[in-house]
Motif scaffolding. Structure first.
Motif, PDB file in Angstrom:
ATOM      1  N   GLU A  69       0.633  -1.068  -0.067  1.00  0.00           N
ATOM      2  CA  GLU A  69       0.288   0.298   0.365  1.00  0.00           C
ATOM      3  C   GLU A  69       0.828   1.065  -0.061  1.00  0.00           C
ATOM      4  N   LYS A  70       2.047   0.960   0.392  1.00  0.00           N
ATOM      5  CA  LYS A  70       2.777   2.897   0.668  1.00  0.00           C
ATOM      6  C   LYS A  70       3.141   2.868  -0.479  1.00  0.00           C
ATOM      7  N   SER A  73       0.696   4.170  -2.933  1.00  0.00           N
ATOM      8  CA  SER A  73       0.817   5.369  -2.662  1.00  0.00           C
ATOM      9  C   SER A  73       1.897   5.572  -3.066  1.00  0.00           C
ATOM     10  N   LYS A  74       3.219   5.673  -2.776  1.00  0.00           N
ATOM     11  CA  LYS A  74       3.944   6.474  -3.749  1.00  0.00           C
ATOM     12  C   LYS A  74       4.355   6.860  -5.080  1.00  0.00           C
ATOM     13  N   ASN A  77       1.383   8.870  -5.705  1.00  0.00           N
ATOM     14  CA  ASN A  77       1.740  10.140  -6.288  1.00  0.00           C
ATOM     15  C   ASN A  77       2.459  11.192  -6.659  1.00  0.00           C
ATOM     16  N   THR A  94      -5.246  14.059  -1.999  1.00  0.00           N
ATOM     17  CA  THR A  94      -4.384  12.628  -1.920  1.00  0.00           C
ATOM     18  C   THR A  94      -4.270  11.266  -2.424  1.00  0.00           C
ATOM     19  N   ALA A  95      -3.632  10.911  -2.736  1.00  0.00           N
ATOM     20  CA  ALA A  95      -3.466   9.464  -2.826  1.00  0.00           C
ATOM     21  C   ALA A  95      -3.125   8.590  -2.234  1.00  0.00           C
ATOM     22  N   SER A  96      -2.878   8.516  -1.331  1.00  0.00           N
ATOM     23  CA  SER A  96      -2.516   7.535  -0.012  1.00  0.00           C
ATOM     24  C   SER A  96      -4.283   6.938  -0.244  1.00  0.00           C
ATOM     25  N   ILE A  97      -3.316   5.673  -0.602  1.00  0.00           N
ATOM     26  CA  ILE A  97      -5.033   4.740   0.050  1.00  0.00           C
ATOM     27  C   ILE A  97      -5.218   4.215   1.340  1.00  0.00           C
ATOM     28  N   SER A  98      -4.502   4.359   1.868  1.00  0.00           N
ATOM     29  CA  SER A  98      -4.989   4.760   3.412  1.00  0.00           C
ATOM     30  C   SER A  98      -6.159   5.943   3.595  1.00  0.00           C
ATOM     31  N   SER A 149      -6.295  -1.297   4.875  1.00  0.00           N
ATOM     32  CA  SER A 149      -5.791  -2.549   3.487  1.00  0.00           C
ATOM     33  C   SER A 149      -6.617  -3.204   3.616  1.00  0.00           C
ATOM     34  N   SER A 153     -10.507  -2.752   1.632  1.00  0.00           N
ATOM     35  CA  SER A 153      -9.742  -2.652   0.125  1.00  0.00           C
ATOM     36  C   SER A 153     -11.591  -3.583  -0.381  1.00  0.00           C
TER      37      SER A 153
END
Length: 164
Positions: A69-70, A73-74, A77, A94-98, A149, A153
């Motif tokens: 997930e990190k 997300s990276k 972004n 944001t594009a952070s999944i969390s 996640s 999800s």
């Protein structure tokens, strides 16, 4: 116990025969992945010769998925950087999944954990426009959950056609 299971009485150990050192005969000490639990496990394994220490596989899958997930997300972004920079930071896009899972939970949740959400309106619309459709609940999306996640999800994936 004697009346219902007379043959089982002898299989119950007496209190003075219960000893943590019996784990030394290949017993497994398994904990989740939080720091406190792991420290206690390390202390027990140091004091009990022959004990085996393991991480809980249910929690390890969350660690693995958390790493993915990190990375995702990276990647998102970086891919969307130009577009994200054009959006007012006050909107907290944001594009952070969390963060996306938490936002979807806040907007569509029926649990009323977030007063600005529209879960009841969404349910009313869903029942009118798509009768008989199963609505999946995004569970436990508040706080800093290790399994966010993993838990969120699938519900979002199943509900996606109705969110857009």
């Amino acid at each position: 116990l004697k009346a219902k299971h007379p043959d089982s009485v002898d299989s119950i150990p007496t209190p003075d025969s219960i000893d943590v050192n019996k784990l030394g005969a290949g017993g497994v000490i398994m904990t989740d992945t939080c720091n406190t639990a792991q420290k206690i496990r390390r202390i027990l394994v140091e004091h009990i010769d022959g004990a085996i220490d393991l991480d809980c596989m249910n929690h390890l899958r969350n660690v693995w998925i958390g790493g993915m997930e990190k990375a995702l997300s990276k990647y998102l972004n970086e891919l969307l950087r130009g577009s994200l920079d054009e959006i007012d930071p006050m909107l907290r896009v944001t594009a952070s999944i969390s963060a996306l899972i938490r936002a979807i939970d806040k907007e569509f949740s029926l649990s009323a954990n977030y007063p600005k959400g529209h879960g009841e309106l969404f349910l009313e619309w869903l029942r009118e426009k798509h009768p008989g459709v199963l609505l999946f609940h995004v569970e436990r999306a508040s706080g800093s959950r290790q399994d966010l996640s993993t838990e969120g999800s699938m519900a979002i994936f199943m509900n996606y056609p109705y969110y857009v």
